[in-house]
Design a protein around this motif. Structure first.
Motif, PDB file in Angstrom:
ATOM      1  N   THR A 207       0.814  -1.220   0.000  1.00  0.00           N
ATOM      2  CA  THR A 207       0.000   0.000   0.000  1.00  0.00           C
ATOM      3  C   THR A 207       0.846   1.268   0.000  1.00  0.00           C
ATOM      4  N   GLY A 208       2.151   1.126  -0.164  1.00  0.00           N
ATOM      5  CA  GLY A 208       3.012   2.300  -0.191  1.00  0.00           C
ATOM      6  C   GLY A 208       2.906   3.045  -1.513  1.00  0.00           C
ATOM      7  N   THR A 209       3.560   4.190  -1.582  1.00  0.00           N
ATOM      8  CA  THR A 209       3.522   5.003  -2.799  1.00  0.00           C
ATOM      9  C   THR A 209       4.793   4.871  -3.630  1.00  0.00           C
ATOM     10  N   ALA A 210       5.945   4.686  -2.976  1.00  0.00           N
ATOM     11  CA  ALA A 210       7.200   4.505  -3.715  1.00  0.00           C
ATOM     12  C   ALA A 210       7.227   3.099  -4.309  1.00  0.00           C
ATOM     13  N   PRO A 211       7.803   2.918  -5.503  1.00  0.00           N
ATOM     14  CA  PRO A 211       7.797   1.591  -6.126  1.00  0.00           C
ATOM     15  C   PRO A 211       8.599   0.566  -5.324  1.00  0.00           C
ATOM     16  N   ARG A 212       8.051  -0.633  -5.261  1.00  0.00           N
ATOM     17  CA  ARG A 212       8.713  -1.787  -4.642  1.00  0.00           C
ATOM     18  C   ARG A 212       9.322  -2.589  -5.785  1.00  0.00           C
ATOM     19  N   ILE A 213      10.653  -2.677  -5.835  1.00  0.00           N
ATOM     20  CA  ILE A 213      11.344  -3.270  -6.985  1.00  0.00           C
ATOM     21  C   ILE A 213      12.175  -4.466  -6.531  1.00  0.00           C
ATOM     22  N   SER A 214      11.971  -5.602  -7.175  1.00  0.00           N
ATOM     23  CA  SER A 214      12.717  -6.807  -6.809  1.00  0.00           C
ATOM     24  C   SER A 214      13.116  -7.584  -8.054  1.00  0.00           C
ATOM     25  N   VAL A 215      14.064  -8.486  -7.853  1.00  0.00           N
ATOM     26  CA  VAL A 215      14.517  -9.390  -8.911  1.00  0.00           C
ATOM     27  C   VAL A 215      14.341 -10.814  -8.393  1.00  0.00           C
ATOM     28  N   ALA A 216      13.546 -11.615  -9.087  1.00  0.00           N
ATOM     29  CA  ALA A 216      13.326 -13.010  -8.700  1.00  0.00           C
ATOM     30  C   ALA A 216      14.135 -13.913  -9.621  1.00  0.00           C
ATOM     31  N   PHE A 217      14.510 -15.088  -9.111  1.00  0.00           N
ATOM     32  CA  PHE A 217      15.341 -15.980  -9.930  1.00  0.00           C
ATOM     33  C   PHE A 217      15.195 -17.421  -9.482  1.00  0.00           C
ATOM     34  N   ASN A 218      15.565 -18.321 -10.387  1.00  0.00           N
ATOM     35  CA  ASN A 218      15.638 -19.752 -10.112  1.00  0.00           C
ATOM     36  C   ASN A 218      17.009 -20.255 -10.494  1.00  0.00           C
ATOM     37  N   LEU A 219      17.542 -21.154  -9.650  1.00  0.00           N
ATOM     38  CA  LEU A 219      18.858 -21.739  -9.896  1.00  0.00           C
ATOM     39  C   LEU A 219      18.735 -23.254 -10.045  1.00  0.00           C
ATOM     40  N   ASP A 220      19.492 -23.808 -10.960  1.00  0.00           N
ATOM     41  CA  ASP A 220      19.593 -25.250 -11.124  1.00  0.00           C
ATOM     42  C   ASP A 220      21.075 -25.642 -11.088  1.00  0.00           C
ATOM     43  N   PRO A 221      21.383 -26.862 -10.663  1.00  0.00           N
ATOM     44  CA  PRO A 221      22.792 -27.292 -10.636  1.00  0.00           C
ATOM     45  C   PRO A 221      23.336 -27.516 -12.044  1.00  0.00           C
ATOM     46  N   VAL A 222      24.625 -27.318 -12.165  1.00  0.00           N
ATOM     47  CA  VAL A 222      25.314 -27.613 -13.424  1.00  0.00           C
ATOM     48  C   VAL A 222      25.766 -29.061 -13.355  1.00  0.00           C
ATOM     49  N   LEU A 223      25.141 -29.906 -14.142  1.00  0.00           N
ATOM     50  CA  LEU A 223      25.474 -31.327 -14.135  1.00  0.00           C
ATOM     51  C   LEU A 223      26.245 -31.664 -15.398  1.00  0.00           C
TER      52      LEU A 223
END
Length: 226
Positions: A207-223
């Motif tokens: 409910t705030g006025t300033a923008p809420r900014i995030s970065v989401a991500f998924n990680l997988d193992p290197v096989l």
């Protein structure tokens, strides 16, 4: 110790089936955030939101395209993220010849979210990924008192079962008081939160006025093939 019939018994309490929640502050986050904030808000202004039924707000596609348009600051962000994933994960005994060794990690999806007044994310998991996470570029008006909402909500993977079966009881140990509940996490800018991809999570209505900014991500193992 517990007094029992004029005798003492030692009770060894061990919380089991724990779910890891990793919280860390990214080095040089002030510079990274300034660059990411500019890139994400420019992208929001020029590109329609990615269609995602879970999100009330703007979101970029859930793929690797952000690595191109966000550029260098995003790559710098993932250096410590990959390092953390490497430190806290190892191969199990079911991996012949590699038990106890640590796999490498790769980003398989990354996207940005911008939430303004009324924004939220419905409860959801990230199927198919071992580690998922969110990095906070700008928390807007989020505060520990939760007056403006926007907290990350994490749900007990056992669901509401502990509370449904015995709603008037709880375990007499503070570390177990969250059984059957959801946990609210109020982030600060520069923090990264990682958790298993199967863990249901959400974002409370902001409910705030300033923008809420995030970065989401998924990680997988290197096989690598033998």
């Amino acid at each position: 110790m517990l007094a029992f019939m004029a005798r003492e018994m030692e009770i060894n309490v061990r919380p089991i089936f724990s779910t890891p929640l990793l919280v860390f502050t990214v080095p040089d986050h002030e510079q990274i955030n300034a660059q990411l904030r500019r890139a994400i808000l420019e992208r929001e202004a020029s590109t329609p939101a990615y269609s995602d039924y879970e999100v009330v707000g703007w979101s970029s596609p859930h793929d690797l395209s952000m690595l191109d348009w966000a550029g260098e600051p995003l790559k710098r962000l993932f250096e410590p993220v990959i390092e953390v994933a490497t430190q806290v994960t190892e191969f199990s005994e079911r991996a012949p010849g590699t038990a106890g060794r640590r796999p490498g990690w790769q980003v398989v999806e990354v996207w940005s979210n911008v939430q303004r007044k009324g924004g939220s994310n419905a409860a959801h998991p990230h199927p198919g990924s071992f580690w998922s996470g969110v990095y906070y570029v700008d928390v807007g008006d989020i505060s520990p008192d939760s007056k403006c909402g926007g907290e990350l909500q994490l749900f007990d993977p056992r669901g509401c079962l502990p509370r449904m079966l015995a709603p008037y009881l709880r375990y007499a140990m503070p570390e177990l008081h969250d059984a059957g509940r959801n946990i609210s996490f109020s982030p600060t800018a520069g923090q990264c939160v990682m958790f298993p991809g199967w863990l249901f999570h959400a974002v409370a209505t902001y409910t705030g006025t300033a923008p809420r900014i995030s970065v989401a991500f998924n990680l997988d193992p290197v096989l690598t093939a033998k």
